[in-house]
Design an enzyme around this catalytic site. Structure first.
Site, PDB file in Angstrom:
ATOM      1  N   HIS A 158      45.750  51.693  36.797  1.00  0.00           N
ATOM      2  CA  HIS A 158      46.090  50.459  36.078  1.00  0.00           C
ATOM      3  C   HIS A 158      45.171  50.216  34.880  1.00  0.00           C
ATOM      4  O   HIS A 158      45.462  49.372  34.046  1.00  0.00           O
ATOM      5  CB  HIS A 158      46.024  49.268  37.039  1.00  0.00           C
ATOM      6  CG  HIS A 158      47.118  49.287  38.065  1.00  0.00           C
ATOM      7  ND1 HIS A 158      48.216  48.454  38.004  1.00  0.00           N
ATOM      8  CD2 HIS A 158      47.307  50.053  39.166  1.00  0.00           C
ATOM      9  CE1 HIS A 158      49.021  48.704  39.019  1.00  0.00           C
ATOM     10  NE2 HIS A 158      48.485  49.670  39.760  1.00  0.00           N
ATOM     11  N   ASP A 358      41.987  47.256  27.410  1.00  0.00           N
ATOM     12  CA  ASP A 358      42.779  46.775  28.547  1.00  0.00           C
ATOM     13  C   ASP A 358      43.818  47.833  28.875  1.00  0.00           C
ATOM     14  O   ASP A 358      44.417  48.400  27.951  1.00  0.00           O
ATOM     15  CB  ASP A 358      43.486  45.466  28.155  1.00  0.00           C
ATOM     16  CG  ASP A 358      43.566  44.479  29.306  1.00  0.00           C
ATOM     17  OD1 ASP A 358      43.621  44.934  30.466  1.00  0.00           O
ATOM     18  OD2 ASP A 358      43.579  43.265  29.055  1.00  0.00           O
TER      19      ASP A 358
HETATM   20  C1  GDG Z   1      44.758  45.016  35.596  1.00  0.00           C
HETATM   21  C2  GDG Z   1      44.456  45.732  34.275  1.00  0.00           C
HETATM   22  C3  GDG Z   1      46.909  45.708  33.751  1.00  0.00           C
HETATM   23  C4  GDG Z   1      45.100  35.127  34.986  1.00  0.00           C
HETATM   24  N1  GDG Z   1      44.459  33.935  35.089  1.00  0.00           N
HETATM   25  C5  GDG Z   1      45.188  33.179  35.914  1.00  0.00           C
HETATM   26  C6  GDG Z   1      46.301  33.929  36.322  1.00  0.00           C
HETATM   27  N2  GDG Z   1      46.217  35.119  35.742  1.00  0.00           N
HETATM   28  C7  GDG Z   1      47.222  36.179  35.894  1.00  0.00           C
HETATM   29  C8  GDG Z   1      47.956  36.432  34.597  1.00  0.00           C
HETATM   30  C9  GDG Z   1      48.455  37.869  34.810  1.00  0.00           C
HETATM   31  C10 GDG Z   1      47.336  38.468  35.670  1.00  0.00           C
HETATM   32  O1  GDG Z   1      46.609  37.397  36.258  1.00  0.00           O
HETATM   33  C11 GDG Z   1      46.348  39.255  34.820  1.00  0.00           C
HETATM   34  O2  GDG Z   1      46.921  40.479  34.494  1.00  0.00           O
HETATM   35  P1  GDG Z   1      46.392  41.350  33.272  1.00  0.00           P
HETATM   36  O3  GDG Z   1      47.328  42.490  33.116  1.00  0.00           O
HETATM   37  O4  GDG Z   1      46.349  40.504  32.060  1.00  0.00           O
HETATM   38  O5  GDG Z   1      44.898  41.800  33.601  1.00  0.00           O
HETATM   39  P2  GDG Z   1      44.031  42.359  34.881  1.00  0.00           P
HETATM   40  O6  GDG Z   1      43.855  41.315  35.909  1.00  0.00           O
HETATM   41  O7  GDG Z   1      42.766  42.862  34.284  1.00  0.00           O
HETATM   42  O8  GDG Z   1      44.896  43.578  35.496  1.00  0.00           O
HETATM   43  C12 GDG Z   1      45.504  45.357  33.236  1.00  0.00           C
HETATM   44  C13 GDG Z   1      47.129  45.134  35.143  1.00  0.00           C
HETATM   45  O9  GDG Z   1      46.068  45.494  36.030  1.00  0.00           O
HETATM   46  C14 GDG Z   1      48.465  45.607  35.737  1.00  0.00           C
HETATM   47  O10 GDG Z   1      48.552  46.996  35.753  1.00  0.00           O
HETATM   48  O11 GDG Z   1      47.864  45.139  32.871  1.00  0.00           O
HETATM   49  O12 GDG Z   1      45.260  46.039  32.017  1.00  0.00           O
HETATM   50  O13 GDG Z   1      43.140  45.400  33.808  1.00  0.00           O
HETATM   51  O14 GDG Z   1      49.635  37.896  35.546  1.00  0.00           O
HETATM   52  O15 GDG Z   1      48.965  35.479  34.408  1.00  0.00           O
HETATM   53  N3  GDG Z   1      47.246  33.454  37.163  1.00  0.00           N
HETATM   54  C15 GDG Z   1      47.072  32.186  37.627  1.00  0.00           C
HETATM   55  N4  GDG Z   1      46.015  31.404  37.263  1.00  0.00           N
HETATM   56  C16 GDG Z   1      45.056  31.855  36.413  1.00  0.00           C
HETATM   57  O16 GDG Z   1      44.104  31.121  36.099  1.00  0.00           O
HETATM   58  N5  GDG Z   1      47.985  31.678  38.464  1.00  0.00           N
END
Ligand code: GDG
Length: 485
Positions: A158, A358
């Protein structure tokens, strides 16, 4: 159709998949549809060594089976915090400066992977397809092979793959490469990641590209391909409360939602907003930056540092520019309920997503999904987010260039309705079609293809396969996310 067996560091509660969001919904779906099994850590830490067992707790939920194991305190410290989050996470995000290479971490990392493999082995059937997730479990395939497992095993990473020279800095890089070579299929987020991994395997461990596009290393052949992760648009939009009547905010808002992680570029984002207010003073009192940054991995030192830096920066900016009736940066260091995010995104004129590195970044996709197509906001996106490889109609910025980001904010605020709609329409079409289900389907189809021992499904002849793989990698390199500003 064969049964699917998933292995990841943590397992999710399938009954709450919709609230968890991200890729969990698609995974829950496929597990239920294919009577799947999911094995992972139960999130608990046990002190006594008797807990280092290889017999998991098993719970049947609907058509799926969840198998979990605890970690000991030492395993948690050395496998999870130590090797996974203090070595692999920073190095794979090209942050050698915060990596902590400690003797013993790797051994514990290997031990836990071995224990997971021993726990999984007796539960396997001969026709299972096994799908291992993420950097915590790179050696798992190798440990399963050592136990005689011959099923097709796929691995999805990921997070990004760093350039070869950075990968080589990991003292155990050869062992990791040997672990990767045990998989039949390695899925990465982007073509740039595919190029980086192939470079590393060639330079670091004398891997060879075969005529059919596969890579040969350590006497095994693996397919390496990109499978960009997406979101489930409908469940995200429907998470919004039915009676929600969000009013447009009185102030124009830029929104950021990122776990408080040093890879997410938050200090640079705050500085860029400060520079924007300095450079374009007419916008003062008219614009705010709301940054939701829930805590994460607080036991890791680098995370305490970034928290301190952000608190200082937001205080400095608010002190410098704030007025009695206007505070420019809203910094919220708590998690926000998922059901509120759709309205928050929809009410924000700019989605400000500027990680330094990322794997993908699902927030960029959620921001686009939440917009009103008739009057959408503008996405400002870092060229170093995997999402930039697909989302070319965003305003693409260099997150290290504070000046460029400050100017992009102005361009986004002044963008006319027609251009906003055009960009948003194209972005939305991509988010809708390349969603979480498409990601899951295409990875599993390719893994099934491995079972049939053929080259990857879309490719016709071996030499064409190799040529196409290399061409795609080259293309991704020479035109890295050419941005419109
Ligand atoms: C890893 C990789 C890759 C965030 N703050 C809150 C919240 N979130 C949710 C977001 C989104 C998720 O968490 C974060 O996903 P990301 O993809 O932006 O980043 P990572 O957590 O680092 O994920 C990344 C991912 O895996 C999937 O393969 O895209 O690059 O690092 O859904 O909305 N949700 C809530 N409250 C928050 O304060 N409810």
């Amino acid at each position: 159709m064969s049964r699917i067996v998933l292995v990841s560091n943590r397992v999710a509660d399938l009954s709450k998949a919709a609230q968890a969001g991200g890729v969990v919904i698609a995974i829950a779906d496929v597990l239920r549809a294919r009577n799947g099994l999911w094995l992972g850590w139960d999130g608990k830490i046990r002190e006594r060594s008797e807990e280092l067992r290889t017999k998991p707790d098993i719970v049947e939920t609907g058509n799926a089976t969840i198998a979990t194991l605890p970690l000991s305190a030492r395993e948690h410290k050395e496998y999870y915090v130590g090797y996974s989050n203090n070595v692999l996470w920073p190095v794979f995000h090209s942050r050698l400066d915060v990596a902590q290479f400690e003797a013993g971490y790797y051994q514990r990392y290997l031990d836990v992977n071995k224990r997971f493999a021993q726990a999984l082995c007796p539960l396997l059937r001969s026709d299972d397809a096994i799908w291992v997730h993420d950097y915590h479990l790179i050696p798992l395939g190798m440990e399963l092979r050592a136990l005689g497992v011959e099923n097709p095993i796929g691995f999805f990473l990921h997070i990004p793959v760093p350039p070869a020279q950075t990968f080589l800095a990991i003292p155990e890089h050869r062992d990791l490469a040997r672990g990767l070579a045990a998989y039949d299929l390695i899925g990465l987020q982007t073509k740039v990641d595919v190029g980086n991994l192939i470079d590393y395997l060639q330079d670091g461990v004398f891997g060879r590209i075969l005529q059919d596009g596969r890579i040969r290393a350590f006497n095994r052949e693996m397919s390496i391909s990109s499978f960009p992760v997406g979101i489930d648009m409908d469940s995200f939009i429907n998470s919004r409360p039915k009676r929600s009547r969000a009013e447009p905010p009185s102030t124009v808002r830029l929104i950021g939602v990122d776990r408080l992680d040093y890879t997410k570029g938050l200090p640079q984002k705050f500085r860029a907003f400060g520079r924007f207010l300095e450079k374009y003073p007419d916008y003062r009192r008219k614009v705010i930056l709301s940054q939701i940054a829930p805590p994460t991995r607080e036991s890791v030192v680098a995370y305490a540092d970034i928290r301190h830096e952000l608190e200082t920066l937001s205080g400095t900016m608010n002190g410098k520019f704030g007025e009695l009736d206007w505070v420019p940066i809203q910094y919220i260091h708590r998690s926000t309920p998922r059901k509120m995010l759709v309205d928050v995104f929809r009410q924000s004129r700019i989605g400000f997503v500027t990680p330094l590195r990322d794997g993908m970044n699902l927030v960029a996709k959620e921001y686009v999904a939440a917009q009103d197509p008739n009057n959408p906001g503008v996405l400002i996106l870092s060229r170093f987010a995997g999402a930039a490889e697909q989302m070319k109609q965003a305003l693409i910025v260099n997150p290290y260039d504070v000046e460029e980001m400050a100017d992009a904010i102005k361009v986004a605020l002044e963008m006319g309705l027609e251009e906003r709609r055009e960009r948003h329409g194209a972005l939305l079409a991509g988010v809708r079609t390349q969603d979480a289900f498409a990601w899951c389907r295409s990875f599993l189809n390719s893994l099934e293809g491995v079972r049939r021992r053929g080259p990857l499904a879309t490719l016709t002849s071996p030499s064409e396969a190799a040529r196409k793989a290399l061409q795609e990698i080259e293309l991704a390199r020479v035109s890295p996310h050419a941005g419109p500003i």
